[in-house]
Motif scaffolding. Sequence first.
Motif, PDB file in Angstrom:
ATOM      1  N   TYR A 246       4.671   4.489 -12.949  1.00  0.00           N
ATOM      2  CA  TYR A 246       4.212   5.488 -12.481  1.00  0.00           C
ATOM      3  C   TYR A 246       4.689   6.746 -13.733  1.00  0.00           C
ATOM      4  CZ  TYR A 246       2.844   2.931  -8.374  1.00  0.00           C
ATOM      5  OH  TYR A 246       2.260   2.382  -7.691  1.00  0.00           O
ATOM      6  N   PHE A 334      -4.703   0.060 -10.027  1.00  0.00           N
ATOM      7  CA  PHE A 334      -3.890  -0.823  -9.388  1.00  0.00           C
ATOM      8  C   PHE A 334      -2.722  -0.054  -8.852  1.00  0.00           C
ATOM      9  CE2 PHE A 334       0.113  -3.214  -9.797  1.00  0.00           C
ATOM     10  CZ  PHE A 334      -0.086  -4.213  -8.887  1.00  0.00           C
ATOM     11  N   LEU A 335      -2.008   1.061  -9.704  1.00  0.00           N
ATOM     12  CA  LEU A 335      -0.863   1.525  -9.390  1.00  0.00           C
ATOM     13  C   LEU A 335      -1.276   2.874  -8.115  1.00  0.00           C
ATOM     14  CD1 LEU A 335       0.632   2.490 -12.773  1.00  0.00           C
ATOM     15  CD2 LEU A 335       1.483   1.097 -11.176  1.00  0.00           C
ATOM     16  N   ARG A 338      -2.824   2.416  -3.363  1.00  0.00           N
ATOM     17  CA  ARG A 338      -2.515   2.379  -1.854  1.00  0.00           C
ATOM     18  C   ARG A 338      -2.472   3.738  -1.462  1.00  0.00           C
ATOM     19  NH1 ARG A 338       1.138  -0.266   1.831  1.00  0.00           N
ATOM     20  NH2 ARG A 338       0.711   0.931   3.620  1.00  0.00           N
ATOM     21  N   ARG A 341      -6.349   5.245  -1.196  1.00  0.00           N
ATOM     22  CA  ARG A 341      -6.974   4.372  -0.119  1.00  0.00           C
ATOM     23  C   ARG A 341      -6.918   5.372   1.266  1.00  0.00           C
ATOM     24  NH1 ARG A 341      -5.317  -1.092   1.720  1.00  0.00           N
ATOM     25  NH2 ARG A 341      -4.356  -1.009  -0.445  1.00  0.00           N
ATOM     26  N   TYR A 449     -11.856  -4.758  -2.924  1.00  0.00           N
ATOM     27  CA  TYR A 449     -10.788  -4.015  -3.848  1.00  0.00           C
ATOM     28  C   TYR A 449     -10.728  -4.885  -5.117  1.00  0.00           C
ATOM     29  CZ  TYR A 449      -6.916  -2.866  -6.821  1.00  0.00           C
ATOM     30  OH  TYR A 449      -6.221  -2.402  -7.573  1.00  0.00           O
ATOM     31  N   VAL A 450     -10.569  -6.475  -4.964  1.00  0.00           N
ATOM     32  CA  VAL A 450     -10.222  -7.406  -5.723  1.00  0.00           C
ATOM     33  C   VAL A 450     -10.986  -7.173  -7.114  1.00  0.00           C
ATOM     34  CG1 VAL A 450     -11.886  -9.136  -4.842  1.00  0.00           C
ATOM     35  CG2 VAL A 450      -9.802  -9.921  -6.228  1.00  0.00           C
ATOM     36  N   THR A 451     -10.244  -6.810  -8.342  1.00  0.00           N
ATOM     37  CA  THR A 451     -10.717  -6.708  -9.579  1.00  0.00           C
ATOM     38  C   THR A 451     -10.031  -7.501 -10.462  1.00  0.00           C
ATOM     39  OG1 THR A 451      -9.378  -4.807  -9.556  1.00  0.00           O
ATOM     40  CG2 THR A 451     -11.860  -4.395  -9.515  1.00  0.00           C
TER      41      THR A 451
ATOM     42  N   ALA B  60       2.708  -3.205  -6.613  1.00  0.00           N
ATOM     43  CA  ALA B  60       2.695  -1.699  -6.780  1.00  0.00           C
ATOM     44  C   ALA B  60       3.604  -1.289  -5.757  1.00  0.00           C
ATOM     45  CB  ALA B  60       1.315  -1.066  -6.481  1.00  0.00           C
ATOM     46  N   ASP B  64       1.651  -2.656  -2.311  1.00  0.00           N
ATOM     47  CA  ASP B  64       0.374  -2.948  -2.293  1.00  0.00           C
ATOM     48  C   ASP B  64      -0.334  -2.006  -3.205  1.00  0.00           C
ATOM     49  OD1 ASP B  64      -2.007  -3.899  -1.154  1.00  0.00           O
ATOM     50  OD2 ASP B  64      -2.131  -2.831   0.429  1.00  0.00           O
ATOM     51  N   PRO B  65      -1.537  -2.719  -3.882  1.00  0.00           N
ATOM     52  CA  PRO B  65      -1.843  -4.194  -4.011  1.00  0.00           C
ATOM     53  C   PRO B  65      -0.814  -4.709  -5.122  1.00  0.00           C
ATOM     54  CG  PRO B  65      -3.046  -2.595  -5.309  1.00  0.00           C
ATOM     55  CD  PRO B  65      -2.048  -1.676  -4.990  1.00  0.00           C
ATOM     56  N   ILE B  66      -1.347  -6.230  -5.104  1.00  0.00           N
ATOM     57  CA  ILE B  66      -0.680  -7.024  -5.836  1.00  0.00           C
ATOM     58  C   ILE B  66      -1.354  -7.614  -7.172  1.00  0.00           C
ATOM     59  CG2 ILE B  66       0.969  -7.813  -3.999  1.00  0.00           C
ATOM     60  CD1 ILE B  66      -0.549 -10.236  -3.702  1.00  0.00           C
ATOM     61  N   LEU B  77      -5.326  -7.647  -6.271  1.00  0.00           N
ATOM     62  CA  LEU B  77      -5.922  -7.510  -4.987  1.00  0.00           C
ATOM     63  C   LEU B  77      -4.958  -6.802  -3.920  1.00  0.00           C
ATOM     64  CD1 LEU B  77      -6.168 -11.188  -3.832  1.00  0.00           C
ATOM     65  CD2 LEU B  77      -5.037 -10.478  -5.478  1.00  0.00           C
ATOM     66  N   ARG B  78      -5.752  -6.264  -2.921  1.00  0.00           N
ATOM     67  CA  ARG B  78      -4.884  -5.769  -1.887  1.00  0.00           C
ATOM     68  C   ARG B  78      -4.540  -6.879  -1.082  1.00  0.00           C
ATOM     69  NH1 ARG B  78      -9.469  -1.210  -0.323  1.00  0.00           N
ATOM     70  NH2 ARG B  78      -9.085   0.371  -1.913  1.00  0.00           N
TER      71      ARG B  78
END
Lengths: 666, 89
Positions: A246, A334-335, A338, A341, A449-451, B60, B64-66, B77-78
């Motif tokens: 971060y 990714f960071l 959360r 969202r 979300y999965v990427t 993270a 979340d996510p991992i 993914l979440r």
Amino acid sequence: MDKHSGWLVLSQHEVVEVIDLPGIYSLHPRRIDEFITFDVLLNSENEVHPDLIILVADATNLKRSLLLCSQVLDLRIPAVIALNMVDVARASGLAIDTLKLSRLLGVKVIPINAREGKGINELKRAIQTRLKAPASDFLDVSALAPDLIQPLQQLTGARAPYAALQIACHYINFYCFQAEQKARIRHLLETHHFSAARFQAEETLRRYERIRHLLDEVTRQALQPSPMLDATRRIDALLLHPIGGYVILLIIFLLVFQAVFSWAQYPMEAIDASINHLKRLLAAVLPAGVLTDLLIEGILSGIGGVVVFLPQIMILFGFITVLEDTGYMTRVSFLMDRLMRRMGMSGKSTLPLVSGMACAVPAIMSARNIELQRDRLITILVTPLMSCSARLPVYTLLIGFAVPDTRLWGLFHLQGLVLLAMYLFGWVMAFLVGFVFQFFIKVNELSYYVTELPIYRWPRWKNVVLTMIEKGKVFITDAGKIIVAISVVLWFLASYGPPQAMRDVDERYVQLRQQAASPVEAEEWLRTHKLEASYAGHIGKVLEPLIAPLGFDWKIGIALLTSFAAREVFVGTMATIYSTGAGEDSGLDVLRQRMRQERNPHTGQPTYSVATAFSLMIFFALAMQCMSTLAVVRRETHTWKWPLIQLAYLTGLAYLGSLITFQLLS
Amino acid sequence: MFLFVNIVMGMKKRNQLISLAELKKGQRGIIQELPEGELSVKLMEMGLLPGETVRVEHVALWGDPISVKVGNSLLSLRKEEAQVVLVEP
């Protein structure tokens, strides 16, 4: 959605159009951009339905690439596979027998290196050989829905059995079907108890099963460490570190912000200076008159107002392309996922928001990189709430007026603290609005979300430069027209008025000159009173009852109108209204002095109180006082719906915010 | 009797399964099953297939996510997505 296409010269007699479709992992569409690709491939009436498909497969992730390839091949459209990144795969010990792969799939497989342009000639030659679709399907889907396929093919007109089943899964969103045809498809699927999710799962498992056997035959993995994967793991240990990651993110974002905020300043000043120079030049050469005025003050000012955004746009997109190309942007996502969202956005919204602190125009353009439409829309809608650099002159004027130049506890500069509070206010409002909007804005797509977090690679500098140029061009041609048009309208409103009123001003000006007032004073008097007599002045007066509860008089009303061109114009207009000579630094103090002296003609009270100043600041923090933002939102969303919604909600919010502020403070 | 043992064994095996979201950073698991549904299709397409070994690589800040490694690729993914993937640790 922008479609990238170009012409490829195969030989002297043959030129083909190549269209780059939005990238997909599998044929099953979920997001809007995936539906575009889906429609192009499955709807034979789509105007760009291909004669030949070039499937670009990733050798380092052959298994997953082959899933999509095998699905597309089963559509029975002629295809060729361009196997990319073979070099990287080989470096990590993976040997691929492309000839065998080609034979087993029944389609040509050409190894390429897209970064270095290797294999492109071989690919061109392959395209010239009149490729055919593979003779047999990769996966025989008839076993998955034995009785359904034939009637389905008749109903949908699909040639391939797999295409028919694909349409069965997604017919509801298939553009070319009429309601009646959709009803018939639904009836057929219901009688056969067809479940799309079950079919897709079964199909995916079976394809992977076959792909595994295929890969056993055509690949050999040596047990050796892969330098690329290794490097990526070590970089990720740093960049995705729960704390360090971060810190680095913050540093990178500060750098981007700094670049857009201050590095862009120099070219912007140069552009401003050249436009002014050109204006003076034209004014000297052309005969004085309405047309010259229109050309210089209306059109040329408008064009200047467009070109001046180029440095910020190009610098921001330079950075963004580097972040995307290297693979870092998915890590940002990714960071930050959360946090963002919760606010109705996604991790990738962070960069547009941070850039919005410099300027909303490039920031909104950069929201394009957000895949989910809902997240992208909300990001676009809230970005103008970030405190952009054009608000700074307004805040400077008003804070200097309303906040004493003292220190808090002998430590913090009070004026600086208020300015900081205005920046924070922008963030808080953006989050708040995003949080609320997520309940109202619904977009018909499945949001997963999965990427993949790709391996790190060096940026492709040519791609970086091309993107910078392309974004600049798109802004000038698409948003530029609207900006020039609005600025001509604003120029007209501020320079013309009811003929009688304007004539009166001219006559009194002549009298004033004869009464031996100094020419400078008389000029200033003329400018002030012309603006007052103009249509903008009249609109200001009409607006007065509406904005009086916010603590604004008609003079501020005029400045609100003219500053729709750009927020900083507010200061210039106020300077004109109060005849202080336009916005130099010494002018600011004079302007503040005049504002203090101003009395309300009805009550005799000062017009500008601290309450008015704060009310104005809140108004500028919230209102959509920027035609360029409006134009760029129109360009990015391809409809007037969203910019108008945005204009309405931001103006409403500003009105409410100012009303509360003024009523509480006064 | 045999049947009973089988059922108990089967239950025991099922009980050992945990969701991918419950794996700690650095832990491995073998994917056993995914429920029927749209999300599972998406996850399978991305390479999260029954029989594959997954390893949690990064988590993270807010848990979340991992990010997980499956085969040679790194997926992010979440938690709510990882929840549906049942693994044997």
